[in-house]
Write an enzyme that holds these catalytic residues in place. Structure first.
Site, mmCIF file in Angstrom:
data_model
loop_
_atom_site.group_PDB
_atom_site.id
_atom_site.type_symbol
_atom_site.label_atom_id
_atom_site.label_comp_id
_atom_site.label_asym_id
_atom_site.label_seq_id
_atom_site.Cartn_x
_atom_site.Cartn_y
_atom_site.Cartn_z
ATOM 1 N N ASN A 10 0.873 -1.178 0.000
ATOM 2 C CA ASN A 10 0.000 0.000 0.000
ATOM 3 C C ASN A 10 0.907 1.224 0.000
ATOM 4 O OD1 ASN A 10 -1.788 2.070 0.483
ATOM 5 N ND2 ASN A 10 -2.191 1.509 2.620
ATOM 6 N N LYS B 264 0.109 4.243 -0.274
ATOM 7 C CA LYS B 264 -0.539 5.442 0.281
ATOM 8 C C LYS B 264 -0.323 6.631 -0.671
ATOM 9 C CE LYS B 264 0.308 3.511 4.798
ATOM 10 N NZ LYS B 264 0.124 3.688 6.217
ATOM 11 N N HIS C 81 -9.458 1.047 4.844
ATOM 12 C CA HIS C 81 -8.197 1.289 5.556
ATOM 13 C C HIS C 81 -8.470 2.259 6.707
ATOM 14 C CE1 HIS C 81 -4.120 2.549 6.452
ATOM 15 N NE2 HIS C 81 -3.685 1.509 5.773
ATOM 16 N N GLU D 274 -6.917 4.693 7.710
ATOM 17 C CA GLU D 274 -6.703 6.100 7.355
ATOM 18 C C GLU D 274 -7.906 6.661 6.604
ATOM 19 O OE1 GLU D 274 -2.853 5.669 5.506
ATOM 20 O OE2 GLU D 274 -2.019 5.095 7.442
ATOM 21 N N GLU E 161 -5.355 -4.845 10.678
ATOM 22 C CA GLU E 161 -4.316 -3.836 10.867
ATOM 23 C C GLU E 161 -4.598 -3.032 12.141
ATOM 24 O OE1 GLU E 161 -2.315 -2.742 6.886
ATOM 25 O OE2 GLU E 161 -4.078 -1.489 7.112
ATOM 26 N N GLY F 17 2.628 2.197 10.761
ATOM 27 C CA GLY F 17 3.627 3.253 10.616
ATOM 28 C C GLY F 17 4.341 3.641 11.896
ATOM 29 N N SER G 187 3.454 -2.139 10.361
ATOM 30 C CA SER G 187 4.907 -2.154 10.605
ATOM 31 C C SER G 187 5.576 -3.481 10.254
ATOM 32 C CB SER G 187 5.206 -1.764 12.060
ATOM 33 O OG SER G 187 4.830 -0.418 12.306
HETATM 34 C C1 PEP Z 1 -0.734 0.213 6.030
HETATM 35 O O1 PEP Z 1 -0.903 1.409 5.962
HETATM 36 O O2 PEP Z 1 -1.552 -0.542 5.499
HETATM 37 C C2 PEP Z 1 0.427 -0.286 6.748
HETATM 38 C C3 PEP Z 1 0.398 -1.510 7.165
HETATM 39 O O3 PEP Z 1 1.470 0.603 6.937
HETATM 40 P P1 PEP Z 1 2.908 0.271 7.579
HETATM 41 O O4 PEP Z 1 3.381 -1.035 7.004
HETATM 42 O O5 PEP Z 1 3.778 1.417 7.175
HETATM 43 O O6 PEP Z 1 2.722 0.170 9.056
#
Ligand code: PEP
Length: 249
Positions: free
Chosen positions: A10, A12, A93, A95, A163, A169, A208
């Site tokens: 992803n 973003k 997601h 976000e 998630e 992040g 992460s």
């Molecule tokens: C995400 O935004 O779906 C995600 C898992 O981000 P990150 O791997 O940077 O934590």
């Protein structure tokens, strides 16, 4: 049939045209790991160009509107993604749920729109930190599953991504025991509602994931792959995750 491992990047809101070279490197590297399904979801602006730059590869959107067309300035409909060669879309997601106030009903409508357009859908769920700390994470996520998973679907085209919001992040990850407990609870909830189809659905972990922790996380019970943000932007960071998935078959 065993579920194939699925590793999805992803991107973003990252990536200009020059980043297509990174995508090409990732998809070229993925050819060495044919047991793993690899996909990248770049910003909308790069979807068509990435499809052209990496023919036959799985490229997707990070969101779609629930309507097929209409007066929704700035939005992109699922058939539009399919029209430019996308084969998947992420919906729900955190976000989007948090930053754009998307409800479970919104997410469900987007998932239905993606499936109807012929796309594979990755439907995200996950709890905030306070909910994890209060011990209510599983109940919270199962309520999201109940509210946002459509009533009927092709199980091979609908994946769930767990998630935890506090892990996205941040460099923080849940324990493997907690990941396995959550994924097992999701699988059981899906089985209670959809029967045998739940066995065909892939449940990804996201938050992460990197080349150092991927092997352990991907080996946790009921983890069928990873949704990766920051570590998916370059082949150097992403391929170790794909390789870890391949090693687990
Ligand atoms: C995400 O935004 O779906 C995600 C898992 O981000 P990150 O791997 O940077 O934590």
């Amino acid at each position: 049939m065993a579920r194939r491992k699925y590793v999805v990047g992803n991107w973003k809101m990252n990536g200009l045209s020059a980043a297509l070279a990174d995508a090409q490197a990732i998809f070229a590297g993925a050819e060495d790991h044919s047991a793993v399904d690899v996909a990248i979801c770049p910003p909308f602006t790069l979807v068509g160009a990435m499809v052209a730059a990496a023919p036959g590869s799985a490229v997707g959107g990070q969101d779609c509107h629930s309507a097929t067309s209409g007066a929704f300035t700035g939005s992109v409909a699922a058939p539009m993604l399919a029209d430019i060669g996308a084969s998947l879309v992420i919906v729900g997601h955190s976000e989007r749920r948090e930053g754009f106030s998307e409800s479970d009903a919104d997410v469900r409508a987007k998932a239905e729109a993606g499936l109807t357009a012929g796309l594979s859908v990755i439907l995200c769920v996950g709890e905030p930190r306070a909910v994890r700390e209060s011990g209510g994470a599983i109940d919270y996520v199962l309520a999201q599953i109940a509210g946002s998973v459509p009533e009927s679907f092709d199980a091979h085209r609908l994946a769930i991504a767990y998630e935890p919001i506090w892990a996205i992040g941040t460099g923080l990850v849940p324990t493997v025991v907690d990941v396995a407990a959550m994924h097992g609870a999701i699988r059981r909830a899906l089985a209670a509602r959809f029967g045998g189809a739940a066995e065909d659905m892939r449940i990804l972990y996201g938050g992460s994931v990197n080349g150092d922790n991927a092997a352990e996380l991907l080996d946790a019970g009921d983890v069928d792959g990873a949704l990766v943000g920051g570590a998916s932007l370059t082949a150097a960071k992403f391929m170790p995750i794909v390789a870890a998935a391949a090693a687990l078959g």
